[in-house]
Design a protein around this motif. Structure first.
Motif, PDB file in Angstrom:
ATOM      1  N   MET A   1      32.847  16.541  41.330  1.00  0.00           N
ATOM      2  CA  MET A   1      33.912  17.506  41.826  1.00  0.00           C
ATOM      3  C   MET A   1      32.949  18.658  41.704  1.00  0.00           C
ATOM      4  N   SER A   2      32.761  19.937  42.561  1.00  0.00           N
ATOM      5  CA  SER A   2      32.182  20.841  42.258  1.00  0.00           C
ATOM      6  C   SER A   2      32.927  22.170  43.021  1.00  0.00           C
ATOM      7  N   ILE A   3      33.452  23.466  42.369  1.00  0.00           N
ATOM      8  CA  ILE A   3      33.511  24.110  42.480  1.00  0.00           C
ATOM      9  C   ILE A   3      32.216  25.683  42.722  1.00  0.00           C
ATOM     10  N   TRP A   4      32.342  26.674  42.896  1.00  0.00           N
ATOM     11  CA  TRP A   4      31.612  27.874  42.839  1.00  0.00           C
ATOM     12  C   TRP A   4      32.086  28.729  43.782  1.00  0.00           C
ATOM     13  N   TRP A   5      31.931  30.188  43.284  1.00  0.00           N
ATOM     14  CA  TRP A   5      32.162  31.424  44.136  1.00  0.00           C
ATOM     15  C   TRP A   5      31.278  32.101  42.850  1.00  0.00           C
ATOM     16  N   SER A   6      31.327  33.272  44.193  1.00  0.00           N
ATOM     17  CA  SER A   6      30.372  34.991  43.394  1.00  0.00           C
ATOM     18  C   SER A   6      30.802  35.812  44.256  1.00  0.00           C
ATOM     19  N   LEU A   7      31.229  37.010  42.878  1.00  0.00           N
ATOM     20  CA  LEU A   7      31.958  38.080  43.708  1.00  0.00           C
ATOM     21  C   LEU A   7      30.716  39.174  43.327  1.00  0.00           C
ATOM     22  N   HIS A   8      30.811  39.839  44.027  1.00  0.00           N
ATOM     23  CA  HIS A   8      29.988  41.528  44.222  1.00  0.00           C
ATOM     24  C   HIS A   8      31.304  42.815  44.010  1.00  0.00           C
ATOM     25  N   LEU A   9      30.925  43.109  42.387  1.00  0.00           N
ATOM     26  CA  LEU A   9      31.776  44.118  42.348  1.00  0.00           C
ATOM     27  C   LEU A   9      31.721  45.582  41.553  1.00  0.00           C
ATOM     28  N   ARG A  10      31.911  46.507  41.568  1.00  0.00           N
ATOM     29  CA  ARG A  10      31.799  47.518  41.923  1.00  0.00           C
ATOM     30  C   ARG A  10      32.038  48.259  39.791  1.00  0.00           C
ATOM     31  N   ARG A  11      31.298  48.639  39.449  1.00  0.00           N
ATOM     32  CA  ARG A  11      30.872  49.093  37.816  1.00  0.00           C
ATOM     33  C   ARG A  11      31.697  49.571  37.674  1.00  0.00           C
ATOM     34  N   ASP A  12      32.645  49.133  37.808  1.00  0.00           N
ATOM     35  CA  ASP A  12      34.029  49.964  37.085  1.00  0.00           C
ATOM     36  C   ASP A  12      35.387  49.072  36.506  1.00  0.00           C
ATOM     37  N   ALA A  13      35.531  49.363  35.838  1.00  0.00           N
ATOM     38  CA  ALA A  13      36.827  48.912  34.779  1.00  0.00           C
ATOM     39  C   ALA A  13      37.558  48.408  35.010  1.00  0.00           C
ATOM     40  N   ALA A  14      38.115  48.845  36.235  1.00  0.00           N
ATOM     41  CA  ALA A  14      38.897  48.073  36.976  1.00  0.00           C
ATOM     42  C   ALA A  14      38.730  46.245  37.922  1.00  0.00           C
ATOM     43  N   SER A  15      36.826  46.214  37.677  1.00  0.00           N
ATOM     44  CA  SER A  15      36.904  45.331  38.160  1.00  0.00           C
ATOM     45  C   SER A  15      36.616  43.948  37.161  1.00  0.00           C
ATOM     46  N   VAL A  16      36.896  44.376  35.530  1.00  0.00           N
ATOM     47  CA  VAL A  16      36.769  43.283  34.779  1.00  0.00           C
ATOM     48  C   VAL A  16      37.563  42.023  34.359  1.00  0.00           C
ATOM     49  N   PRO A  17      39.316  42.623  35.064  1.00  0.00           N
ATOM     50  CA  PRO A  17      40.093  41.644  34.515  1.00  0.00           C
ATOM     51  C   PRO A  17      40.756  40.644  35.663  1.00  0.00           C
ATOM     52  N   LEU A  18      39.822  41.448  37.412  1.00  0.00           N
ATOM     53  CA  LEU A  18      39.954  40.783  38.133  1.00  0.00           C
ATOM     54  C   LEU A  18      39.051  40.119  38.505  1.00  0.00           C
ATOM     55  N   ALA A  19      37.898  39.829  37.502  1.00  0.00           N
ATOM     56  CA  ALA A  19      36.591  38.609  37.592  1.00  0.00           C
ATOM     57  C   ALA A  19      37.819  37.729  36.567  1.00  0.00           C
ATOM     58  N   ARG A  20      38.391  38.167  35.696  1.00  0.00           N
ATOM     59  CA  ARG A  20      39.190  37.479  34.798  1.00  0.00           C
ATOM     60  C   ARG A  20      40.069  36.515  35.458  1.00  0.00           C
ATOM     61  N   ARG A  21      40.813  37.338  35.820  1.00  0.00           N
ATOM     62  CA  ARG A  21      42.012  36.805  36.599  1.00  0.00           C
ATOM     63  C   ARG A  21      42.115  35.150  37.549  1.00  0.00           C
ATOM     64  N   LEU A  22      40.437  35.344  37.971  1.00  0.00           N
ATOM     65  CA  LEU A  22      39.791  34.743  39.116  1.00  0.00           C
ATOM     66  C   LEU A  22      39.255  33.664  38.804  1.00  0.00           C
ATOM     67  N   LEU A  23      38.904  33.204  37.807  1.00  0.00           N
ATOM     68  CA  LEU A  23      38.301  32.332  36.539  1.00  0.00           C
ATOM     69  C   LEU A  23      39.475  31.202  36.492  1.00  0.00           C
ATOM     70  N   LEU A  24      40.528  32.280  35.725  1.00  0.00           N
ATOM     71  CA  LEU A  24      41.307  31.556  34.985  1.00  0.00           C
ATOM     72  C   LEU A  24      42.023  31.320  36.853  1.00  0.00           C
ATOM     73  N   GLY A  25      43.044  31.697  37.435  1.00  0.00           N
ATOM     74  CA  GLY A  25      43.011  30.557  38.806  1.00  0.00           C
ATOM     75  C   GLY A  25      41.994  29.842  38.976  1.00  0.00           C
ATOM     76  N   THR A  26      40.389  29.797  38.741  1.00  0.00           N
ATOM     77  CA  THR A  26      40.213  28.509  39.245  1.00  0.00           C
ATOM     78  C   THR A  26      40.560  27.278  38.291  1.00  0.00           C
ATOM     79  N   MET A  27      40.148  27.863  36.878  1.00  0.00           N
ATOM     80  CA  MET A  27      39.915  26.726  36.628  1.00  0.00           C
ATOM     81  C   MET A  27      41.937  25.269  36.226  1.00  0.00           C
ATOM     82  N   GLU A  28      42.741  26.731  36.301  1.00  0.00           N
ATOM     83  CA  GLU A  28      43.943  26.687  36.343  1.00  0.00           C
ATOM     84  C   GLU A  28      44.668  24.890  37.092  1.00  0.00           C
ATOM     85  N   THR A  29      44.272  26.356  38.448  1.00  0.00           N
ATOM     86  CA  THR A  29      44.220  24.538  39.631  1.00  0.00           C
ATOM     87  C   THR A  29      43.105  23.721  39.871  1.00  0.00           C
ATOM     88  N   ALA A  30      41.889  23.407  38.843  1.00  0.00           N
ATOM     89  CA  ALA A  30      41.209  22.771  39.230  1.00  0.00           C
ATOM     90  C   ALA A  30      41.940  21.575  37.773  1.00  0.00           C
TER      91      ALA A  30
END
Length: 150
Positions: A1-30
């Motif tokens: 099983m393989s999953i990958w994703w890539s995000l292009h994010l603005r250099r803004d503090a609000a992007s940090v929790p977005l990346a973190r939530r996406l990772l946590l959601g992916t891992m929980e789903t897997a």
């Protein structure tokens, strides 16, 4: 099983929790063990915060974005955060990860990543520059994991 994703994010503090939530959601789903997911999400937050804070000015002007890529492949997760800033200072060897002073307000991110991950690589992108922080960790799976590696 393989999953990958890539995000292009603005250099803004609000992007940090977005990346973190996406990772946590992916891992929980897997079906990744929550403790492993948490460790990787904290490490990712630190790497993203570094890109937001330090991935700034380039010879061509300010850098507005950074990239996060995550790979869950078999028994391992690899995360890479790259920016287009000046990169790490040039050294003969790879940049060192030194602990911050106990009274310092900053400087703990790379050390924390090193403690939470199994393998860490920091360096600069070839060519036009920019920092690259990549790290990986062996995954543990929940018993009911729908996408557990075989």
């Amino acid at each position: 099983m393989s999953i990958w994703w890539s995000l292009h994010l603005r250099r803004d503090a609000a992007s940090v929790p977005l990346a973190r939530r996406l990772l946590l959601g992916t891992m929980e789903t897997a079906g990744v063990d929550p403790d492993v997911s948490y460790d990787l999400s904290v490490a990712l937050s630190e790497a993203c915060a570094n890109a937001v804070e330090h991935g700034g000015d380039t010879p061509d002007g300010p850098s507005e974005a950074y990239r996060v890529t995550a790979y869950l492949d078999g028994e391992k997760c690899r995360i890479e955060v790259t920016d287009s800033g000046p990169g790490f200072p040039a050294t003969r060897d790879r940049p060192s990860i030194r602990p911050a002073r106990t009274d310092a307000e900053h400087g703990r991110g790379l050390c924390l990543i090193q403690e939470l991950a199994d393998h860490v690589h920091i360096g600069n992108k070839p060519g036009r520059g920019g920092a690259v922080v990549s790290f990986d960790k062996i995954l543990k799976w929940r018993e009911d994991a729908p996408l557990m590696a075989v």
